[in-house]
Design a protein around this motif. Structure first.
Motif, PDB file in Angstrom:
ATOM      1  N   LYS A  42       0.925  -1.026   0.005  1.00  0.00           N
ATOM      2  CA  LYS A  42      -0.102  -0.010   0.067  1.00  0.00           C
ATOM      3  C   LYS A  42       0.845   1.176   0.004  1.00  0.00           C
ATOM      4  CE  LYS A  42      -3.915  -2.070   2.365  1.00  0.00           C
ATOM      5  NZ  LYS A  42      -4.794  -1.997   3.612  1.00  0.00           N
ATOM      6  N   LEU A  43       1.778   1.141   0.938  1.00  0.00           N
ATOM      7  CA  LEU A  43       2.758   2.368   0.937  1.00  0.00           C
ATOM      8  C   LEU A  43       3.563   2.537  -0.340  1.00  0.00           C
ATOM      9  CD1 LEU A  43       3.849   2.049   4.734  1.00  0.00           C
ATOM     10  CD2 LEU A  43       2.469   3.939   3.745  1.00  0.00           C
ATOM     11  N   SER A  44       3.829   1.509  -1.047  1.00  0.00           N
ATOM     12  CA  SER A  44       4.642   1.741  -2.143  1.00  0.00           C
ATOM     13  C   SER A  44       3.876   1.989  -3.317  1.00  0.00           C
ATOM     14  CB  SER A  44       5.294   0.345  -2.656  1.00  0.00           C
ATOM     15  OG  SER A  44       6.303  -0.276  -1.579  1.00  0.00           O
ATOM     16  N   SER A  45       2.755   1.706  -3.261  1.00  0.00           N
ATOM     17  CA  SER A  45       1.724   2.514  -4.329  1.00  0.00           C
ATOM     18  C   SER A  45       1.399   3.794  -4.344  1.00  0.00           C
ATOM     19  CB  SER A  45       0.307   1.466  -4.441  1.00  0.00           C
ATOM     20  OG  SER A  45      -0.504   1.943  -3.019  1.00  0.00           O
ATOM     21  N   MET A  46       1.408   4.216  -2.879  1.00  0.00           N
ATOM     22  CA  MET A  46       1.380   5.611  -2.656  1.00  0.00           C
ATOM     23  C   MET A  46       2.754   6.566  -2.762  1.00  0.00           C
ATOM     24  SD  MET A  46      -0.658   5.676   0.834  1.00  0.00           S
ATOM     25  CE  MET A  46      -2.220   4.326   0.947  1.00  0.00           C
ATOM     26  N   GLY A  47       3.685   5.771  -3.252  1.00  0.00           N
ATOM     27  CA  GLY A  47       5.068   6.392  -3.350  1.00  0.00           C
ATOM     28  C   GLY A  47       5.800   6.609  -2.341  1.00  0.00           C
ATOM     29  N   VAL A  48       5.479   5.875  -1.364  1.00  0.00           N
ATOM     30  CA  VAL A  48       6.498   6.061   0.005  1.00  0.00           C
ATOM     31  C   VAL A  48       7.526   4.987   0.154  1.00  0.00           C
ATOM     32  CG1 VAL A  48       6.142   5.734   2.436  1.00  0.00           C
ATOM     33  CG2 VAL A  48       4.532   6.819   1.329  1.00  0.00           C
ATOM     34  N   ASN A  49       8.779   5.276   0.279  1.00  0.00           N
ATOM     35  CA  ASN A  49       9.723   4.304   0.434  1.00  0.00           C
ATOM     36  C   ASN A  49       9.955   3.726   1.780  1.00  0.00           C
ATOM     37  OD1 ASN A  49      12.144   2.876   0.479  1.00  0.00           O
ATOM     38  ND2 ASN A  49      13.516   4.227  -0.461  1.00  0.00           N
ATOM     39  N   VAL A  50       9.491   2.473   1.959  1.00  0.00           N
ATOM     40  CA  VAL A  50       9.347   1.852   3.194  1.00  0.00           C
ATOM     41  C   VAL A  50      10.708   1.666   3.793  1.00  0.00           C
ATOM     42  CG1 VAL A  50       7.107   1.132   3.062  1.00  0.00           C
ATOM     43  CG2 VAL A  50       8.951  -0.429   2.358  1.00  0.00           C
ATOM     44  N   GLU A  51      11.729   1.567   2.938  1.00  0.00           N
ATOM     45  CA  GLU A  51      13.240   1.154   3.437  1.00  0.00           C
ATOM     46  C   GLU A  51      13.621   2.242   4.574  1.00  0.00           C
ATOM     47  OE1 GLU A  51      15.809   0.846   0.223  1.00  0.00           O
ATOM     48  OE2 GLU A  51      14.747  -0.661  -0.672  1.00  0.00           O
ATOM     49  N   ASP A  52      13.072   3.238   4.446  1.00  0.00           N
ATOM     50  CA  ASP A  52      13.526   4.680   5.363  1.00  0.00           C
ATOM     51  C   ASP A  52      12.845   4.423   6.524  1.00  0.00           C
ATOM     52  OD1 ASP A  52      15.042   5.543   3.337  1.00  0.00           O
ATOM     53  OD2 ASP A  52      13.453   7.021   2.611  1.00  0.00           O
ATOM     54  N   ILE A  53      11.725   3.608   6.729  1.00  0.00           N
ATOM     55  CA  ILE A  53      11.176   3.546   7.891  1.00  0.00           C
ATOM     56  C   ILE A  53      10.835   2.208   8.597  1.00  0.00           C
ATOM     57  CG2 ILE A  53       9.686   5.604   7.656  1.00  0.00           C
ATOM     58  CD1 ILE A  53       7.369   3.822   6.541  1.00  0.00           C
ATOM     59  N   THR A  54      11.732   1.228   7.994  1.00  0.00           N
ATOM     60  CA  THR A  54      11.693  -0.450   8.538  1.00  0.00           C
ATOM     61  C   THR A  54      12.717  -0.538   9.647  1.00  0.00           C
ATOM     62  OG1 THR A  54      11.087  -0.989   6.045  1.00  0.00           O
ATOM     63  CG2 THR A  54      12.135  -2.685   7.692  1.00  0.00           C
ATOM     64  N   LEU A  55      12.252  -0.941  10.815  1.00  0.00           N
ATOM     65  CA  LEU A  55      13.077  -1.402  11.875  1.00  0.00           C
ATOM     66  C   LEU A  55      14.272  -2.263  11.531  1.00  0.00           C
ATOM     67  CD1 LEU A  55      10.436  -1.570  14.869  1.00  0.00           C
ATOM     68  CD2 LEU A  55      12.129   0.333  14.157  1.00  0.00           C
TER      69      LEU A  55
END
Length: 55
Positions: A42-55
């Protein structure tokens, strides 16, 4: 609800799931893993890079 509000809520949910996964340690939880995958998609489809917020 605006796009920014939706992104913020989804990021918060993703962060909650990441904290739960961290506290589970090495215990397998397929439902949790699947929920994290969905939130990531979902976040990727919204253009958010989850690598920056992954623990």
């Amino acid at each position: 609800m605006t796009d920014k509000e939706l992104i913020t809520i989804t990021i918060d949910r993703y962060a909650e799931l990441q904290r739960i996964k961290r506290e589970n340690g090495n215990q397998e939880n397929r439902e949790l893993d699947y929920s994290i995958k969905l939130a990531t998609a979902k976040l990727s489809s919204m253009g958010v890079n989850v690598e920056d917020i992954t623990l």
